[in-house]
Scaffold this motif. Structure first.
Motif, PDB file in Angstrom:
ATOM      1  N   PRO A 116      42.326  31.641  45.245  1.00 38.02           N
ATOM      2  CA  PRO A 116      41.423  32.477  44.449  1.00 38.02           C
ATOM      3  C   PRO A 116      41.677  33.964  44.672  1.00 38.02           C
ATOM      4  O   PRO A 116      41.706  34.447  45.798  1.00 38.02           O
ATOM      5  CB  PRO A 116      40.035  32.059  44.958  1.00 38.02           C
ATOM      6  N   GLY A 117      41.907  34.678  43.586  1.00 36.45           N
ATOM      7  CA  GLY A 117      42.087  36.123  43.651  1.00 36.45           C
ATOM      8  C   GLY A 117      43.502  36.602  43.851  1.00 36.45           C
ATOM      9  O   GLY A 117      43.753  37.811  43.817  1.00 36.45           O
ATOM     10  N   LEU A 118      44.462  35.690  44.054  1.00 36.41           N
ATOM     11  CA  LEU A 118      45.838  36.118  44.320  1.00 36.41           C
ATOM     12  C   LEU A 118      46.849  35.266  43.571  1.00 36.41           C
ATOM     13  O   LEU A 118      46.916  34.049  43.758  1.00 36.41           O
ATOM     14  CB  LEU A 118      46.140  36.051  45.817  1.00 36.41           C
ATOM     15  N   VAL A 119      47.650  35.926  42.730  1.00 37.74           N
ATOM     16  CA  VAL A 119      48.779  35.290  42.058  1.00 37.74           C
ATOM     17  C   VAL A 119      50.010  35.489  42.928  1.00 37.74           C
ATOM     18  O   VAL A 119      50.317  36.609  43.333  1.00 37.74           O
ATOM     19  CB  VAL A 119      49.021  35.909  40.662  1.00 37.74           C
ATOM     20  N   SER A 182      50.635  43.606  43.998  1.00 40.46           N
ATOM     21  CA  SER A 182      50.871  44.437  42.817  1.00 40.46           C
ATOM     22  C   SER A 182      50.907  43.599  41.541  1.00 40.46           C
ATOM     23  O   SER A 182      50.374  44.009  40.505  1.00 40.46           O
ATOM     24  CB  SER A 182      52.190  45.215  42.968  1.00 40.46           C
ATOM     25  N   VAL A 183      51.525  42.436  41.606  1.00 42.15           N
ATOM     26  CA  VAL A 183      51.591  41.562  40.425  1.00 42.15           C
ATOM     27  C   VAL A 183      50.182  41.162  39.980  1.00 42.15           C
ATOM     28  O   VAL A 183      49.842  41.230  38.787  1.00 42.15           O
ATOM     29  CB  VAL A 183      52.441  40.309  40.725  1.00 42.15           C
ATOM     30  N   THR A 184      49.347  40.766  40.923  1.00 39.82           N
ATOM     31  CA  THR A 184      47.977  40.357  40.590  1.00 39.82           C
ATOM     32  C   THR A 184      47.204  41.515  39.974  1.00 39.82           C
ATOM     33  O   THR A 184      46.508  41.347  38.966  1.00 39.82           O
ATOM     34  CB  THR A 184      47.248  39.861  41.852  1.00 39.82           C
ATOM     35  N   PRO A 198      46.607  27.154  37.170  1.00 36.97           N
ATOM     36  CA  PRO A 198      45.814  26.826  38.365  1.00 36.97           C
ATOM     37  C   PRO A 198      46.697  26.640  39.591  1.00 36.97           C
ATOM     38  O   PRO A 198      47.925  26.486  39.478  1.00 36.97           O
ATOM     39  CB  PRO A 198      45.113  25.523  37.969  1.00 36.97           C
ATOM     40  N   GLU A 199      46.095  26.632  40.749  1.00 36.13           N
ATOM     41  CA  GLU A 199      46.839  26.502  42.001  1.00 36.13           C
ATOM     42  C   GLU A 199      47.734  25.267  42.013  1.00 36.13           C
ATOM     43  O   GLU A 199      48.837  25.290  42.577  1.00 36.13           O
ATOM     44  CB  GLU A 199      45.857  26.442  43.175  1.00 36.13           C
ATOM     45  N   SER A 206      48.812  24.103  49.939  1.00 37.56           N
ATOM     46  CA  SER A 206      48.537  25.481  50.328  1.00 37.56           C
ATOM     47  C   SER A 206      49.339  25.907  51.550  1.00 37.56           C
ATOM     48  O   SER A 206      49.862  25.066  52.303  1.00 37.56           O
ATOM     49  CB  SER A 206      47.037  25.649  50.618  1.00 37.56           C
ATOM     50  N   TYR A 207      49.389  27.201  51.761  1.00 38.86           N
ATOM     51  CA  TYR A 207      50.075  27.747  52.938  1.00 38.86           C
ATOM     52  C   TYR A 207      49.540  27.157  54.242  1.00 38.86           C
ATOM     53  O   TYR A 207      50.321  26.725  55.094  1.00 38.86           O
ATOM     54  CB  TYR A 207      49.967  29.273  52.929  1.00 38.86           C
ATOM     55  N   PRO A 208      48.211  27.096  54.440  1.00 37.29           N
ATOM     56  CA  PRO A 208      47.718  26.513  55.704  1.00 37.29           C
ATOM     57  C   PRO A 208      48.110  25.049  55.885  1.00 37.29           C
ATOM     58  O   PRO A 208      48.225  24.579  57.022  1.00 37.29           O
ATOM     59  CB  PRO A 208      46.194  26.669  55.596  1.00 37.29           C
TER      60      PRO A 208
END
Length: 339
Positions: A116-119, A182-184, A198-199, A206-208
């Motif tokens: 959420p909030g980051l492309v 910057s892209v986002t 969507p993700e 995910s990364y984690p």
């Protein structure tokens, strides 16, 4: 009539490919994409089906834009991919992006939410006339630009350094400055963010949870949807784990292990090399003094962790450890005696 898939492109800076890059690049060829791997020097082990080209055709190698603190060429790759999108109709992918299904969107806008909030820009397709693309290229003409998406206190701090005659170059900015952040921002500013997938489209794991892809007890494919086109392997952290703790290969029966069989990639022929760690030139005594200096600066200075990281060329975690060590040692000196 068979629908023609868009062309895919990636960049490699750093000699031989490991089996992880081979797997990802070959997955696009095996899925029917024309994929080109650009480089500034010949690569001896490009997998079958992957085309090669000179990266100089897109963006010059000199100067090589490396992150001041880490030495990573990621900043150069960020600038290179923007120029690729402006000069060609190809879709950019990082060399650790696996092709699960064909990238078949005809719109030219190909990117997705990492969280959420980051492309994330590990997959990035923008039409040449895209407002976002043109805004990014224009913004980075100034290599000392101050990002409007930063927090007000961060902007004030960077402006103060600029006004003092020490503007902060893009290579010394926080990690991700020229990439996802910057892209986002510009996608949101232009409204082209409406095209974000969507993700599950490109970052279903995910990364984690990245290590779930190399451990057999996890079935990561349960997280995939009909929209899943790619799977990001998060190589910057995944490769050291594989090389240092997993005998240079995913565990038998894991998701990534099955992919190696599917695409006929032999890890033994392209081992992940050990992570290169810069040699420390400080003696143990100098190291102790350096840690003390960093810790005291963190306690006494009004500077932020961002600025301290730039000044000392260390990451924020190191600064916190130095600070906490001093605080802990000081607290021991003032423990009241028991009566």
């Amino acid at each position: 009539m068979v629908k023609q898939l868009p062309e895919i492109a990636s960049l490699w800076i750093g000699g031989r490919l490991s089996w992880l890059e081979q797997l990802c690049l070959k997955s696009f060829a095996d899925m029917g994409h024309h994929i080109t791997l650009y480089s500034y020097e010949p690569i001896p082990n490009v997998p079958k089906g992957v085309h090669v080209a000179d990266a100089e055709e897109i963006y010059p190698s000199t100067p090589m834009l490396r992150h001041v603190r880490t030495g990573s060429p990621a900043i150069h790759a960020d600038m290179w991919r923007l120029n690729l999108l402006k000069k060609t109709d190809k879709i950019w992918v990082d060399a650790d992006m696996y092709c699960h299904r064909p990238f078949d969107d005809p719109s030219g806008f190909v990117f997705g939410w990492e969280k959420p909030g980051l492309v994330c820009n590990a997959v990035l397709g923008l039409p040449r006339e895209s407002e976002t693309l043109n805004a990014l290229l224009d913004f980075f003409k100034d290599e000392y630009a101050i990002a409007p998406w930063l927090k007000p206190w961060q902007i004030r701090e960077l402006e103060a350094e600029r006004d003092a005659g020490h503007p902060v170059h893009m290579t010394a900015q926080n990690w991700g400055f020229t990439g996802p952040a910057s892209v986002t921002y510009f996608l949101q500013k232009t409204g082209e963010i409406e095209h974000a997938r969507p993700e599950a489209a490109f970052y279903p794991v995910s990364y984690p949870d990245r290590n779930h892809m190399i451990i057999s007890r996890f079935n990561v494919e349960e997280r995939f949807t009909d929209e899943t086109r790619g799977v990001h392997f998060w190589a910057r952290r995944m490769k050291p784990r594989l090389e240092e703790k997993e005998n240079n290969r995913p565990r038998r029966g894991s998701y990534m292990d099955r992919l190696l069989d599917k695409h006929e990639i032999n890890p033994d022929e392209a081992l992940i090399p050990p992570k290169v760690v810069k040699a420390k030139v400080r003696t143990p005594e100098d190291e102790a003094l350096f840690r003390a200096k960093v810790g005291l600066a963190a306690i006494k200075s009004d500077a932020s962790m961002d600025k301290l990281s730039r000044d000392f060329l260390v990451d924020k975690q190191f600064i916190k450890e130095c600070r906490d060590t001093i605080v802990q040692n000081a607290s021991k000196l003032f423990v009241p005696e028991e009566r």
